[in-house]
Motif scaffolding. Sequence first.
Motif, PDB file in Angstrom:
ATOM      1  N   GLN A  23       0.813  -1.210   0.000  1.00  0.00           N
ATOM      2  CA  GLN A  23       0.000   0.000   0.000  1.00  0.00           C
ATOM      3  C   GLN A  23       0.854   1.270   0.000  1.00  0.00           C
ATOM      4  OE1 GLN A  23      -2.932  -0.079   3.115  1.00  0.00           O
ATOM      5  NE2 GLN A  23      -3.914  -1.929   2.356  1.00  0.00           N
ATOM      6  N   ARG A  24       2.149   1.117   0.186  1.00  0.00           N
ATOM      7  CA  ARG A  24       3.045   2.274   0.170  1.00  0.00           C
ATOM      8  C   ARG A  24       3.737   2.361  -1.189  1.00  0.00           C
ATOM      9  NH1 ARG A  24       7.088   1.313   4.734  1.00  0.00           N
ATOM     10  NH2 ARG A  24       6.660  -0.892   4.326  1.00  0.00           N
ATOM     11  N   ASP A  25       4.052   3.581  -1.616  1.00  0.00           N
ATOM     12  CA  ASP A  25       4.713   3.691  -2.912  1.00  0.00           C
ATOM     13  C   ASP A  25       6.157   3.218  -2.802  1.00  0.00           C
ATOM     14  OD1 ASP A  25       6.502   5.851  -2.215  1.00  0.00           O
ATOM     15  OD2 ASP A  25       4.865   7.252  -2.499  1.00  0.00           O
ATOM     16  N   ARG A  26       6.757   2.989  -3.958  1.00  0.00           N
ATOM     17  CA  ARG A  26       8.067   2.351  -4.015  1.00  0.00           C
ATOM     18  C   ARG A  26       9.144   3.205  -3.360  1.00  0.00           C
ATOM     19  NH1 ARG A  26       7.324   1.287  -8.557  1.00  0.00           N
ATOM     20  NH2 ARG A  26       6.338  -0.715  -8.251  1.00  0.00           N
TER      21      ARG A  26
ATOM     22  N   ALA B  39      12.941   4.129   1.035  1.00  0.00           N
ATOM     23  CA  ALA B  39      13.408   4.964   2.141  1.00  0.00           C
ATOM     24  C   ALA B  39      13.440   4.164   3.441  1.00  0.00           C
ATOM     25  CB  ALA B  39      12.511   6.191   2.290  1.00  0.00           C
ATOM     26  N   THR B  40      12.416   3.361   3.675  1.00  0.00           N
ATOM     27  CA  THR B  40      12.365   2.529   4.884  1.00  0.00           C
ATOM     28  C   THR B  40      13.501   1.522   4.904  1.00  0.00           C
ATOM     29  OG1 THR B  40       9.959   2.764   4.994  1.00  0.00           O
ATOM     30  CG2 THR B  40      10.940   0.920   6.197  1.00  0.00           C
ATOM     31  N   ASP B  41      13.764   0.881   3.763  1.00  0.00           N
ATOM     32  CA  ASP B  41      14.832  -0.116   3.701  1.00  0.00           C
ATOM     33  C   ASP B  41      16.204   0.521   3.900  1.00  0.00           C
ATOM     34  OD1 ASP B  41      12.956  -2.028   3.309  1.00  0.00           O
ATOM     35  OD2 ASP B  41      13.353  -2.333   1.179  1.00  0.00           O
ATOM     36  N   VAL B  42      16.425   1.677   3.281  1.00  0.00           N
ATOM     37  CA  VAL B  42      17.702   2.379   3.452  1.00  0.00           C
ATOM     38  C   VAL B  42      17.881   2.802   4.904  1.00  0.00           C
ATOM     39  CG1 VAL B  42      19.001   4.459   2.859  1.00  0.00           C
ATOM     40  CG2 VAL B  42      17.867   3.147   1.060  1.00  0.00           C
ATOM     41  N   ALA B  43      16.811   3.323   5.504  1.00  0.00           N
ATOM     42  CA  ALA B  43      16.887   3.769   6.901  1.00  0.00           C
ATOM     43  C   ALA B  43      17.200   2.590   7.827  1.00  0.00           C
ATOM     44  CB  ALA B  43      15.579   4.427   7.306  1.00  0.00           C
ATOM     45  N   GLN B  44      16.568   1.437   7.592  1.00  0.00           N
ATOM     46  CA  GLN B  44      16.835   0.263   8.421  1.00  0.00           C
ATOM     47  C   GLN B  44      18.276  -0.210   8.267  1.00  0.00           C
ATOM     48  OE1 GLN B  44      13.804  -2.505   7.171  1.00  0.00           O
ATOM     49  NE2 GLN B  44      12.247  -1.633   8.550  1.00  0.00           N
ATOM     50  N   MET B  45      18.762  -0.205   7.032  1.00  0.00           N
ATOM     51  CA  MET B  45      20.143  -0.625   6.796  1.00  0.00           C
ATOM     52  C   MET B  45      21.130   0.308   7.484  1.00  0.00           C
ATOM     53  SD  MET B  45      23.068   0.165   4.866  1.00  0.00           S
ATOM     54  CE  MET B  45      22.535   1.071   3.411  1.00  0.00           C
ATOM     55  N   LEU B  46      20.937   1.616   7.340  1.00  0.00           N
ATOM     56  CA  LEU B  46      21.867   2.580   7.937  1.00  0.00           C
ATOM     57  C   LEU B  46      21.776   2.580   9.463  1.00  0.00           C
ATOM     58  CD1 LEU B  46      21.534   5.581   5.449  1.00  0.00           C
ATOM     59  CD2 LEU B  46      23.433   3.973   5.655  1.00  0.00           C
ATOM     60  N   SER B  47      20.589   2.320   9.995  1.00  0.00           N
ATOM     61  CA  SER B  47      20.441   2.268  11.453  1.00  0.00           C
ATOM     62  C   SER B  47      21.303   1.162  12.057  1.00  0.00           C
ATOM     63  CB  SER B  47      18.972   2.049  11.833  1.00  0.00           C
ATOM     64  OG  SER B  47      18.189   3.153  11.453  1.00  0.00           O
TER      65      SER B  47
ATOM     66  N   ALA C 261       8.148  14.232  -4.756  1.00  0.00           N
ATOM     67  CA  ALA C 261       9.370  13.506  -4.417  1.00  0.00           C
ATOM     68  C   ALA C 261       9.333  13.055  -2.961  1.00  0.00           C
ATOM     69  CB  ALA C 261      10.586  14.394  -4.663  1.00  0.00           C
ATOM     70  N   TYR C 262       9.890  11.888  -2.719  1.00  0.00           N
ATOM     71  CA  TYR C 262       9.949  11.392  -1.342  1.00  0.00           C
ATOM     72  C   TYR C 262      11.316  11.728  -0.763  1.00  0.00           C
ATOM     73  CZ  TYR C 262       8.420   8.652   2.609  1.00  0.00           C
ATOM     74  OH  TYR C 262       7.999   8.286   3.856  1.00  0.00           O
ATOM     75  N   LYS C 263      11.322  12.148   0.522  1.00  0.00           N
ATOM     76  CA  LYS C 263      12.556  12.577   1.174  1.00  0.00           C
ATOM     77  C   LYS C 263      12.881  11.662   2.346  1.00  0.00           C
ATOM     78  CE  LYS C 263      10.029  15.729   0.679  1.00  0.00           C
ATOM     79  NZ  LYS C 263       8.821  15.940  -0.148  1.00  0.00           N
ATOM     80  N   LEU C 264      14.150  11.326   2.486  1.00  0.00           N
ATOM     81  CA  LEU C 264      14.637  10.582   3.639  1.00  0.00           C
ATOM     82  C   LEU C 264      15.716  11.418   4.322  1.00  0.00           C
ATOM     83  CD1 LEU C 264      15.106   8.112   5.468  1.00  0.00           C
ATOM     84  CD2 LEU C 264      16.629   7.194   3.688  1.00  0.00           C
TER      85      LEU C 264
ATOM     86  N   ARG D 151       2.997  15.651   7.949  1.00  0.00           N
ATOM     87  CA  ARG D 151       2.654  16.760   7.061  1.00  0.00           C
ATOM     88  C   ARG D 151       3.387  16.722   5.725  1.00  0.00           C
ATOM     89  NH1 ARG D 151       2.834  21.871  11.314  1.00  0.00           N
ATOM     90  NH2 ARG D 151       1.448  20.955  12.891  1.00  0.00           N
ATOM     91  N   SER D 152       4.448  15.960   5.641  1.00  0.00           N
ATOM     92  CA  SER D 152       5.238  15.981   4.418  1.00  0.00           C
ATOM     93  C   SER D 152       5.518  14.556   3.950  1.00  0.00           C
ATOM     94  CB  SER D 152       6.554  16.729   4.643  1.00  0.00           C
ATOM     95  OG  SER D 152       7.304  16.797   3.454  1.00  0.00           O
ATOM     96  N   ASN D 153       5.885  14.445   2.694  1.00  0.00           N
ATOM     97  CA  ASN D 153       6.166  13.170   2.057  1.00  0.00           C
ATOM     98  C   ASN D 153       7.595  12.739   2.389  1.00  0.00           C
ATOM     99  OD1 ASN D 153       5.198  11.127   0.459  1.00  0.00           O
ATOM    100  ND2 ASN D 153       5.944  12.004  -1.452  1.00  0.00           N
ATOM    101  N   CYS D 154       7.823  12.332   3.640  1.00  0.00           N
ATOM    102  CA  CYS D 154       9.196  12.063   4.062  1.00  0.00           C
ATOM    103  C   CYS D 154       9.270  11.043   5.197  1.00  0.00           C
ATOM    104  CB  CYS D 154       9.898  13.350   4.483  1.00  0.00           C
ATOM    105  SG  CYS D 154       9.358  13.990   6.090  1.00  0.00           S
ATOM    106  N   THR D 155      10.479  10.516   5.387  1.00  0.00           N
ATOM    107  CA  THR D 155      10.806   9.669   6.530  1.00  0.00           C
ATOM    108  C   THR D 155      12.009  10.282   7.218  1.00  0.00           C
ATOM    109  OG1 THR D 155       9.969   7.623   5.550  1.00  0.00           O
ATOM    110  CG2 THR D 155      11.674   7.395   7.236  1.00  0.00           C
ATOM    111  N   ILE D 156      11.985  10.324   8.549  1.00  0.00           N
ATOM    112  CA  ILE D 156      13.123  10.821   9.320  1.00  0.00           C
ATOM    113  C   ILE D 156      13.667   9.677  10.165  1.00  0.00           C
ATOM    114  CG2 ILE D 156      13.876  12.420  11.120  1.00  0.00           C
ATOM    115  CD1 ILE D 156      11.819  14.401  10.095  1.00  0.00           C
ATOM    116  N   CYS D 157      14.953   9.424  10.009  1.00  0.00           N
ATOM    117  CA  CYS D 157      15.611   8.328  10.716  1.00  0.00           C
ATOM    118  C   CYS D 157      16.704   8.908  11.618  1.00  0.00           C
ATOM    119  CB  CYS D 157      16.196   7.348   9.710  1.00  0.00           C
ATOM    120  SG  CYS D 157      17.164   6.028  10.453  1.00  0.00           S
TER     121      CYS D 157
END
Length: 632
Positions: free
Chosen positions: A490-493, A498-506, A597-600, A623-629
């Motif tokens: 249900q989430r866009d690609r 962004a979620t996968d990159v954030a998990q890897m970097l974490s 655009a999606y922001k990480l 409020r914005s199209n982003c993920t903060i890690c």
Amino acid sequence: MKTDTRHIILCDGVALPDSLIGMLPPHRVLTLTNREELPDRNMTVKIHDFASRLIARIPDRTRDLIEIAAFIYAADRLIKRGETNQVEYENWARELTFCIPVRDFNFWQQAEVSNKLAEALVFVSGDKSYKFHFTSRIGIDPLTGLFHNMDTNPTSSDSNEHYPIALYSGGLDSLAGVVSLLETTSSKVVITSHRSNPSTTQVQKRVYAALSKAYPGRLRYHPLDCNLTHGERASEETQRTRFFLYTSVGFALAQAYSQHELNIFENGITSINLSKRQDLINGRASRTTHPKTLGLLQAVFSSISGQSFVINHPFIHLTKTEVVSLLKQYERPELITATVTCTKTFQKFKNRSGASHCGYCSQCVDRRFAMYAARLEKYDAVYDFDLATEAFPGKDAQTHVVDYIRHAHTFATTHFGEFCNTYLEPLADLTEYCQPDQAEEEVNALHQLYQRHSMAIERAYRRMVATHDSIFKPPKPNSIYEIVNARRFQRDRAECLATDVAQMLSTTLPIALASTVINHENALNNQIQALLRRDQADYEREYPAVRFSFATVVPDHSSTKADADLFIEAKYVRKTMMPSRITDQIAADLMKYPLGAYKLFIVYDPERRIKDDNGFKRDYEQRSNCTICVIR
């Protein structure tokens, strides 16, 4: 850098025309030879062994057509398009010029004829252009046949009889189509197929044997062998022009039996093939049985025959589940197991020695869902990977399933107006071949088709759960049930990336920086860049629509030029820095990127200056199209 995609193909000893001399270097000139009396033969089209009474009914220009189609198919397989990550039209599509000897030179040299042929080939293949230089065919031309003769009585070809002619591939849809013809007519049914390798031949023989046993004396089968010789493996596997050869064979057979129509069978979802991903645009999105392809080929075949020729597509408004259900309706589900749908049969399966399907290519996934939706899974083939019971064997497998369910979810939640606006261009290609007053009705029928397809996917998944899953069993990691429960589809690609990159970097960034002193953001970005490049190949496999151009520039890192852009910014919270300064920087960055655009944001906070991570992230992510890690 633009790639030179031009190629010249010289067929059966034709010399390079004066107008083409010097146009291309020698390595872009391909020589194809089929005729046995010519040296260096590198392809085989077995235009022989056809029933003696039928060969007289194949006009010269139709025999020319078969050879033209065979040369085009061979060139398609021998001329490399490019790598699978080259989605740009200018790099992937080719410009092909064919020099071909023909028997009916006066017919083929007409501009109207070659233009119709080129238009059909450009659409079905996704290539840029096709050009033809025809010359008069000289040399011996023995009166031989066109097809292998199997179970055909040459004296029974009464031109007054009606013989339904059908293309037959050995797949599930063509099986259902042939069965439906046998069940709804009393006449013999004539089927033809193209054989290009031993694996295909084996499958088609097996399905034909099963059909012949179920319907004794009802089938006439004429396969055509056309393949490359010397055992060399083709450099290009997309084979978009194979359908042109396939239908040309069917057209020739229809003429031999004095018929003026040909039946092809494929479900509407596969035929229309609205793209799931950006990497499936242009030639990579199959158009083989698309209504526009059939309309263009009808025009070519009608010109050749000199009268109207029709290609019937009875399954255009049926889903895969509805096609499979026909075999239940006609009480022939036992025939299903003989068919093969998989695109990876050339690979050696590792898990199950008796497997005929990989289980995770897009066609296998579609077949598996349809079988469960139709409650026919017990009749299905053996899969090397069992989607319903096993963990995914790799990223490719997971990607195909996520994309497949995402596609179904999109149509389940798309109303008619949105459907029209979103797919305006591909729908225009469809309605172009409808009656003007039927265009809206056709689009509405297609919208309903996709919604029924979505409901069948949900029905299939519920049956998988009921059969193989339970709340009392431990969850199976990396399985279809985990993916669905997480609603990843249900989430866009870009958000998933962004979620996968954030998990890897974490996980990896704290380890990489454990013995490194970071004094400035550039040093932090160098570490992030190294980690991203390390996993770049995995990300490109899982997100083939998103191409990576990681670099320490503004934005710090990015994946762009795709259906969803992802911009990655890194922030370093120093010991003396107030968290409010980081929030100001993020707010400023959000303003400079496009809304779509999606922001990480990777916030490295080793001193724990941010006290409440969730509170820090919440307002921005809502409020914005982003993920903060936040990483420490």
